[in-house]
Motif scaffolding. Structure first.
Motif, PDB file in Angstrom:
ATOM      1  N   LEU A 113       0.827  -1.204   0.000  1.00 44.09           N
ATOM      2  CA  LEU A 113       0.000   0.000   0.000  1.00 44.09           C
ATOM      3  C   LEU A 113       0.861   1.254   0.000  1.00 44.09           C
ATOM      4  O   LEU A 113       0.634   2.193  -0.781  1.00 44.09           O
ATOM      5  CB  LEU A 113      -0.926   0.005   1.220  1.00 44.09           C
ATOM      6  N   ALA A 114       1.865   1.290   0.879  1.00 43.47           N
ATOM      7  CA  ALA A 114       2.735   2.458   0.950  1.00 43.47           C
ATOM      8  C   ALA A 114       3.477   2.669  -0.360  1.00 43.47           C
ATOM      9  O   ALA A 114       3.655   3.807  -0.825  1.00 43.47           O
ATOM     10  CB  ALA A 114       3.736   2.294   2.097  1.00 43.47           C
ATOM     11  N   SER A 115       3.905   1.587  -0.982  1.00 42.59           N
ATOM     12  CA  SER A 115       4.625   1.684  -2.257  1.00 42.59           C
ATOM     13  C   SER A 115       3.711   2.214  -3.360  1.00 42.59           C
ATOM     14  O   SER A 115       4.121   3.046  -4.178  1.00 42.59           O
ATOM     15  CB  SER A 115       5.185   0.316  -2.648  1.00 42.59           C
ATOM     16  N   VAL A 116       2.468   1.731  -3.387  1.00 43.26           N
ATOM     17  CA  VAL A 116       1.519   2.187  -4.405  1.00 43.26           C
ATOM     18  C   VAL A 116       1.190   3.662  -4.214  1.00 43.26           C
ATOM     19  O   VAL A 116       1.139   4.432  -5.187  1.00 43.26           O
ATOM     20  CB  VAL A 116       0.241   1.326  -4.360  1.00 43.26           C
ATOM     21  N   VAL A 117       0.988   4.071  -2.954  1.00 35.05           N
ATOM     22  CA  VAL A 117       0.697   5.481  -2.681  1.00 35.05           C
ATOM     23  C   VAL A 117       1.864   6.349  -3.124  1.00 35.05           C
ATOM     24  O   VAL A 117       1.687   7.424  -3.710  1.00 35.05           O
ATOM     25  CB  VAL A 117       0.407   5.684  -1.181  1.00 35.05           C
ATOM     26  N   MET A 118       3.080   5.868  -2.875  1.00 38.96           N
ATOM     27  CA  MET A 118       4.252   6.627  -3.292  1.00 38.96           C
ATOM     28  C   MET A 118       4.316   6.729  -4.809  1.00 38.96           C
ATOM     29  O   MET A 118       4.659   7.780  -5.361  1.00 38.96           O
ATOM     30  CB  MET A 118       5.517   5.975  -2.746  1.00 38.96           C
ATOM     31  N   ARG A 228      17.563  20.102  -4.951  1.00 42.59           N
ATOM     32  CA  ARG A 228      17.280  20.918  -6.132  1.00 42.59           C
ATOM     33  C   ARG A 228      17.992  20.401  -7.378  1.00 42.59           C
ATOM     34  O   ARG A 228      17.626  20.761  -8.494  1.00 42.59           O
ATOM     35  CB  ARG A 228      17.710  22.365  -5.864  1.00 42.59           C
ATOM     36  N   ARG A 229      19.015  19.594  -7.198  1.00 46.58           N
ATOM     37  CA  ARG A 229      19.826  19.153  -8.332  1.00 46.58           C
ATOM     38  C   ARG A 229      19.493  17.738  -8.786  1.00 46.58           C
ATOM     39  O   ARG A 229      19.764  17.375  -9.927  1.00 46.58           O
ATOM     40  CB  ARG A 229      21.314  19.199  -7.955  1.00 46.58           C
ATOM     41  N   MET A 230      18.921  16.943  -7.892  1.00 47.07           N
ATOM     42  CA  MET A 230      18.716  15.533  -8.196  1.00 47.07           C
ATOM     43  C   MET A 230      17.245  15.266  -8.468  1.00 47.07           C
ATOM     44  O   MET A 230      16.399  15.597  -7.639  1.00 47.07           O
ATOM     45  CB  MET A 230      19.201  14.677  -7.026  1.00 47.07           C
ATOM     46  N   PRO A 231      16.900  14.681  -9.612  1.00 50.54           N
ATOM     47  CA  PRO A 231      15.491  14.384  -9.893  1.00 50.54           C
ATOM     48  C   PRO A 231      14.948  13.351  -8.917  1.00 50.54           C
ATOM     49  O   PRO A 231      15.509  12.253  -8.765  1.00 50.54           O
ATOM     50  CB  PRO A 231      15.522  13.836 -11.326  1.00 50.54           C
ATOM     51  N   ASP A 232      13.849  13.717  -8.229  1.00 48.75           N
ATOM     52  CA  ASP A 232      13.327  12.790  -7.222  1.00 48.75           C
ATOM     53  C   ASP A 232      12.631  11.594  -7.853  1.00 48.75           C
ATOM     54  O   ASP A 232      12.378  10.597  -7.177  1.00 48.75           O
ATOM     55  CB  ASP A 232      12.386  13.512  -6.242  1.00 48.75           C
ATOM     56  N   TRP A 237      11.029   6.022  -7.721  1.00 50.90           N
ATOM     57  CA  TRP A 237      10.733   4.734  -8.338  1.00 50.90           C
ATOM     58  C   TRP A 237      11.631   3.622  -7.825  1.00 50.90           C
ATOM     59  O   TRP A 237      11.226   2.457  -7.782  1.00 50.90           O
ATOM     60  CB  TRP A 237      10.805   4.847  -9.861  1.00 50.90           C
ATOM     61  N   PHE A 238      12.832   3.982  -7.382  1.00 48.32           N
ATOM     62  CA  PHE A 238      13.682   2.981  -6.742  1.00 48.32           C
ATOM     63  C   PHE A 238      13.011   2.460  -5.477  1.00 48.32           C
ATOM     64  O   PHE A 238      12.952   1.251  -5.223  1.00 48.32           O
ATOM     65  CB  PHE A 238      15.045   3.589  -6.403  1.00 48.32           C
ATOM     66  N   VAL A 239      12.495   3.383  -4.665  1.00 47.66           N
ATOM     67  CA  VAL A 239      11.835   2.983  -3.418  1.00 47.66           C
ATOM     68  C   VAL A 239      10.545   2.223  -3.712  1.00 47.66           C
ATOM     69  O   VAL A 239      10.213   1.239  -3.037  1.00 47.66           O
ATOM     70  CB  VAL A 239      11.556   4.227  -2.540  1.00 47.66           C
ATOM     71  N   VAL A 241       9.800   0.326  -6.359  1.00 51.52           N
ATOM     72  CA  VAL A 241      10.128  -1.035  -6.808  1.00 51.52           C
ATOM     73  C   VAL A 241      10.627  -1.887  -5.650  1.00 51.52           C
ATOM     74  O   VAL A 241      10.226  -3.046  -5.490  1.00 51.52           O
ATOM     75  CB  VAL A 241      11.168  -0.985  -7.948  1.00 51.52           C
ATOM     76  N   LEU A 242      11.490  -1.300  -4.815  1.00 48.27           N
ATOM     77  CA  LEU A 242      12.000  -2.031  -3.661  1.00 48.27           C
ATOM     78  C   LEU A 242      10.872  -2.401  -2.709  1.00 48.27           C
ATOM     79  O   LEU A 242      10.786  -3.534  -2.220  1.00 48.27           O
ATOM     80  CB  LEU A 242      13.050  -1.189  -2.938  1.00 48.27           C
ATOM     81  N   GLY A 243       9.980  -1.438  -2.444  1.00 46.18           N
ATOM     82  CA  GLY A 243       8.873  -1.705  -1.527  1.00 46.18           C
ATOM     83  C   GLY A 243       7.946  -2.785  -2.043  1.00 46.18           C
ATOM     84  O   GLY A 243       7.524  -3.666  -1.282  1.00 46.18           O
ATOM     85  N   LEU A 244       7.635  -2.743  -3.328  1.00 51.82           N
ATOM     86  CA  LEU A 244       6.778  -3.783  -3.905  1.00 51.82           C
ATOM     87  C   LEU A 244       7.450  -5.149  -3.828  1.00 51.82           C
ATOM     88  O   LEU A 244       6.799  -6.158  -3.525  1.00 51.82           O
ATOM     89  CB  LEU A 244       6.445  -3.437  -5.358  1.00 51.82           C
ATOM     90  N   ALA A 245       8.764  -5.174  -4.085  1.00 52.77           N
ATOM     91  CA  ALA A 245       9.490  -6.441  -4.017  1.00 52.77           C
ATOM     92  C   ALA A 245       9.483  -7.002  -2.599  1.00 52.77           C
ATOM     93  O   ALA A 245       9.261  -8.203  -2.389  1.00 52.77           O
ATOM     94  CB  ALA A 245      10.921  -6.248  -4.503  1.00 52.77           C
ATOM     95  N   VAL A 246       9.700  -6.130  -1.620  1.00 55.41           N
ATOM     96  CA  VAL A 246       9.681  -6.580  -0.220  1.00 55.41           C
ATOM     97  C   VAL A 246       8.284  -7.063   0.170  1.00 55.41           C
ATOM     98  O   VAL A 246       8.122  -8.096   0.825  1.00 55.41           O
ATOM     99  CB  VAL A 246      10.136  -5.439   0.723  1.00 55.41           C
ATOM    100  N   GLY A 247       7.252  -6.301  -0.241  1.00 56.48           N
ATOM    101  CA  GLY A 247       5.881  -6.704   0.089  1.00 56.48           C
ATOM    102  C   GLY A 247       5.520  -8.038  -0.502  1.00 56.48           C
ATOM    103  O   GLY A 247       4.928  -8.880   0.181  1.00 56.48           O
ATOM    104  N   VAL A 248       5.880  -8.264  -1.759  1.00 60.55           N
ATOM    105  CA  VAL A 248       5.585  -9.552  -2.406  1.00 60.55           C
ATOM    106  C   VAL A 248       6.369 -10.668  -1.734  1.00 60.55           C
ATOM    107  O   VAL A 248       5.838 -11.768  -1.503  1.00 60.55           O
ATOM    108  CB  VAL A 248       5.914  -9.471  -3.908  1.00 60.55           C
TER     109      VAL A 248
END
Length: 253
Positions: A113-118, A228-232, A237-239, A241-248
């Protein structure tokens, strides 16, 4: 964490730094620390409560850095902080009184859920549009929503900031900069409740906290400087993908 190898300690140091930076830039850094704690041998419950306590210093840094944006929000701050604190108490109590099997069953869904909301966060903001600072808050909806977010934060807490900014963007009318500052304060309030309750009653791994707490603070400071310099989008999307992988993984384990 007793008898942890040097490699595991370095792994947690890096995870804390990166998580602190992610919290400052995109939000959701706790979703990185949680699987890191699982990887070094903590069970899900211990990893969850340890993660919650370790994130606290980072929230302090966010509030201090955003104190200017919190001015002239006194009424909103008082009302929402009360609801966040009450919700966090309920969430902590539920975590401690319900059987561990309930947490083991629920936490995969919470991570997903947290990953999807993000993942949906930018689309929600685009759909909401630019808030009108002159319109009144939808207080009748805002306060219960913050309470429920507090319950989530007390029970699990992963990506709580993402959920809070989504709620505030939908139901509070102000600039996103000021709402983001309020999100940081509400996260600090919820985290403070978990620190007190979990310190007394939960299986906290204090060695891991001692490693993670200062590194999340440093990471948050560094992340704020490079935000300001780094695209969030990359970190977001790294977080996700990681969150979905951990949840699964937890769902199938």
């Amino acid at each position: 964490m007793v008898g942890a190898s040097p490699g595991q300690l370095v792994f947690l140091l890096v995870a804390g730094l990166v998580a602190g930076a992610i919290n400052a830039i995109a939000g959701g850094g706790s979703l990185l620390v949680f699987p890191a704690l699982l990887a070094v041998g903590l069970n899900p419950l211990a990893a969850n409560v340890t993660n919650s306590i370790a994130q606290w210093p980072g929230y302090v840094g966010i509030v201090v850095g955003n104190r200017r944006e919190l001015r002239e929000q006194r009424r909103r701050i008082v009302l929402t902080c009360i609801m966040a604190a009450l919700g966090s108490v309920v969430g902590c109590v539920l975590l401690l009184v319900l059987p561990g099997s309930v947490f083991d069953a629920v936490v995969p869904a919470l991570v997903i859920l947290a990953s999807v909301v993000m993942a949906l966060g930018p689309y929600l903001k685009r759909w909401i549009g630019t808030p009108d600072p002159d319109a009144p808050d939808r207080t009748a909806w805002l306060l219960p929503a913050v309470f429920l977010a507090g319950v989530y934060g007390g029970y699990f807490g992963g990506a709580l900031g993402v959920i809070l900014i989504s709620v505030l963007s939908l139901l509070a009318n102000d600039t996103l900069v000021r709402l983001n500052a309020l999100k940081g304060l509400l996260s600090l309030v919820a985290a403070s409740v978990t620190v007190v309750i979990f310190s007394l009653r939960a299986p906290v791994d204090w060695t891991a906290v001692a490693i993670l707490a200062p590194t999340t603070l440093v990471g948050g400071y560094l992340g704020a400087r490079i935000a300001r310099r780094m695209p969030d989008a990359v970190l977001r999307w790294f977080v996700v993908v990681l969150g979905l992988a951990v949840g699964v993984y937890l769902l199938l384990d």
